[in-house]
Design an enzyme around this catalytic site. Structure first.
Site, PDB file in Angstrom:
ATOM      1  N   ASP A  44       0.877  -1.170   0.000  1.00 30.30           N
ATOM      2  CA  ASP A  44       0.000   0.000   0.000  1.00 30.30           C
ATOM      3  C   ASP A  44       0.925   1.234   0.000  1.00 30.30           C
ATOM      4  O   ASP A  44       2.082   1.137   0.437  1.00 30.30           O
ATOM      5  CB  ASP A  44      -0.874  -0.036   1.259  1.00 30.30           C
ATOM      6  CG  ASP A  44      -1.549   1.290   1.522  1.00 30.30           C
ATOM      7  OD1 ASP A  44      -2.306   1.731   0.649  1.00 30.30           O
ATOM      8  OD2 ASP A  44      -1.302   1.886   2.592  1.00 30.30           O
ATOM      9  N   TYR A  87      -0.010   5.109   0.774  1.00 32.07           N
ATOM     10  CA  TYR A  87      -0.166   6.183   1.766  1.00 32.07           C
ATOM     11  C   TYR A  87      -0.355   5.614   3.174  1.00 32.07           C
ATOM     12  O   TYR A  87      -1.247   4.808   3.407  1.00 32.07           O
ATOM     13  CB  TYR A  87      -1.340   7.092   1.388  1.00 32.07           C
ATOM     14  CG  TYR A  87      -1.145   7.720   0.024  1.00 32.07           C
ATOM     15  CD1 TYR A  87      -0.148   8.666  -0.188  1.00 32.07           C
ATOM     16  CD2 TYR A  87      -1.916   7.331  -1.058  1.00 32.07           C
ATOM     17  CE1 TYR A  87       0.060   9.224  -1.445  1.00 32.07           C
ATOM     18  CE2 TYR A  87      -1.721   7.889  -2.324  1.00 32.07           C
ATOM     19  CZ  TYR A  87      -0.722   8.834  -2.505  1.00 32.07           C
ATOM     20  OH  TYR A  87      -0.517   9.376  -3.746  1.00 32.07           O
ATOM     21  N   ARG A 128      -7.053  13.266   6.413  1.00 24.42           N
ATOM     22  CA  ARG A 128      -6.835  11.855   6.078  1.00 24.42           C
ATOM     23  C   ARG A 128      -8.103  11.017   6.314  1.00 24.42           C
ATOM     24  O   ARG A 128      -8.496  10.202   5.490  1.00 24.42           O
ATOM     25  CB  ARG A 128      -5.672  11.306   6.916  1.00 24.42           C
ATOM     26  CG  ARG A 128      -5.449   9.814   6.813  1.00 24.42           C
ATOM     27  CD  ARG A 128      -5.070   9.366   5.417  1.00 24.42           C
ATOM     28  NE  ARG A 128      -4.650   7.966   5.378  1.00 24.42           N
ATOM     29  CZ  ARG A 128      -4.459   7.282   4.255  1.00 24.42           C
ATOM     30  NH1 ARG A 128      -4.656   7.856   3.075  1.00 24.42           N
ATOM     31  NH2 ARG A 128      -4.065   6.030   4.298  1.00 24.42           N
ATOM     32  N   ASN A 132      -4.778   3.407  -3.860  1.00 27.08           N
ATOM     33  CA  ASN A 132      -5.907   4.255  -4.230  1.00 27.08           C
ATOM     34  C   ASN A 132      -5.446   5.507  -4.981  1.00 27.08           C
ATOM     35  O   ASN A 132      -6.247   6.170  -5.633  1.00 27.08           O
ATOM     36  CB  ASN A 132      -6.615   4.742  -2.954  1.00 27.08           C
ATOM     37  CG  ASN A 132      -7.584   3.722  -2.393  1.00 27.08           C
ATOM     38  OD1 ASN A 132      -7.936   2.755  -3.060  1.00 27.08           O
ATOM     39  ND2 ASN A 132      -8.008   3.943  -1.160  1.00 27.08           N
TER      40      ASN A 132
END
Ligand code: LAC
Length: 216
Positions: free
Chosen positions: A7, A9, A38, A114
């Site tokens: 992943d 972030y 966030r 993402n």
């Protein structure tokens, strides 16, 4: 060959490295703003996926920032928003990233994020990370933890089956989504958070990327 898929972030890149810049614009509010930003950014990805209303992560991130400023009653200043969006292109990498990727050099290494390519490509280049692939959900127009996103890694990395992928995330919900899909999963729990109750558990819970098993 087996692959390690990360992943982006929160796992490789520290999203809260924007606190300094937030504080420069709104003194004393940096940590609260970064936290709200966030949290809302992630909520918007899940909500838009459920609504069938995908927009790229760059737009989600900008809209989450605008919401967070309103929430904290901070002045909405387009110049500051532009500057903070630029910060996302040069986020700090966590201190354990470079060494871990170097130790795993015999594996295929990828990001599955993402993030849209307009955000991911610059931050990966800025950090000078050597990866075999940077995969974005933008190809599918749906966000994690939709199973189709994890399937994208199986297809793009051309592995025999999903069990050939070790997935690594510091976002517990992402680790569980990947486990539900069928990857071998390590959750990097830097903050010592409780496990989300979503019916699956990662194969391992580590406090740093440096603890990933490399000799398998
Ligand atoms: C990502 C988000 C989940 O990089 O942090 O996909």
């Amino acid at each position: 060959m087996d692959a390690f898929v990360f992943d982006a972030y929160g796992t490789l890149f520290d999203v809260h490295s924007v606190v300094r810049r937030c504080d420069a614009f709104w003194p004393g509010k940096g940590a609260a703003l970064s936290q709200a930003w966030r949290t809302k950014q992630l909520e918007y990805t899940w909500l838009r996926s459920l609504m069938g209303r995908y927009v790229p992560f760059s737009q989600v991130t900008r809209e989450a920032l605008a919401w967070s400023l309103a929430f904290l009653k901070l002045e909405k200043n387009e110049k500051a928003i532009d500057a903070l969006m630029q910060e996302y292109l040069r986020l700090d990498t966590f201190p354990d990233v470079k060494e871990t990727l170097a130790k795993l050099k015999d594996k295929r290494l990828a990001i599955l994020s993402n993030g849209s390519p307009d955000m991911l490509d610059p931050v990966v280049a800025h950090a000078d990370l050597r990866l075999d692939a940077v995969l974005s959900v933008d190809a599918l127009k749906v966000y994690k933890p939709a199973p189709a996103v994890y399937q994208l890694a199986v297809e793009k990395l051309k592995v025999a089956d999903r069990s050939a992928i070790t997935f690594v995330s510091s976002n517990c919900w992402d680790a569980i989504g990947a486990k539900s899909f069928g990857f071998r999963v390590f959750w990097i729990n830097r903050a010592g958070a409780p496990l989300d109750r979503l019916g699956f558990e990662p194969d391992g819970v580590l406090s740093t990327l440096g603890d990933l098993p490399v000799k398998e």
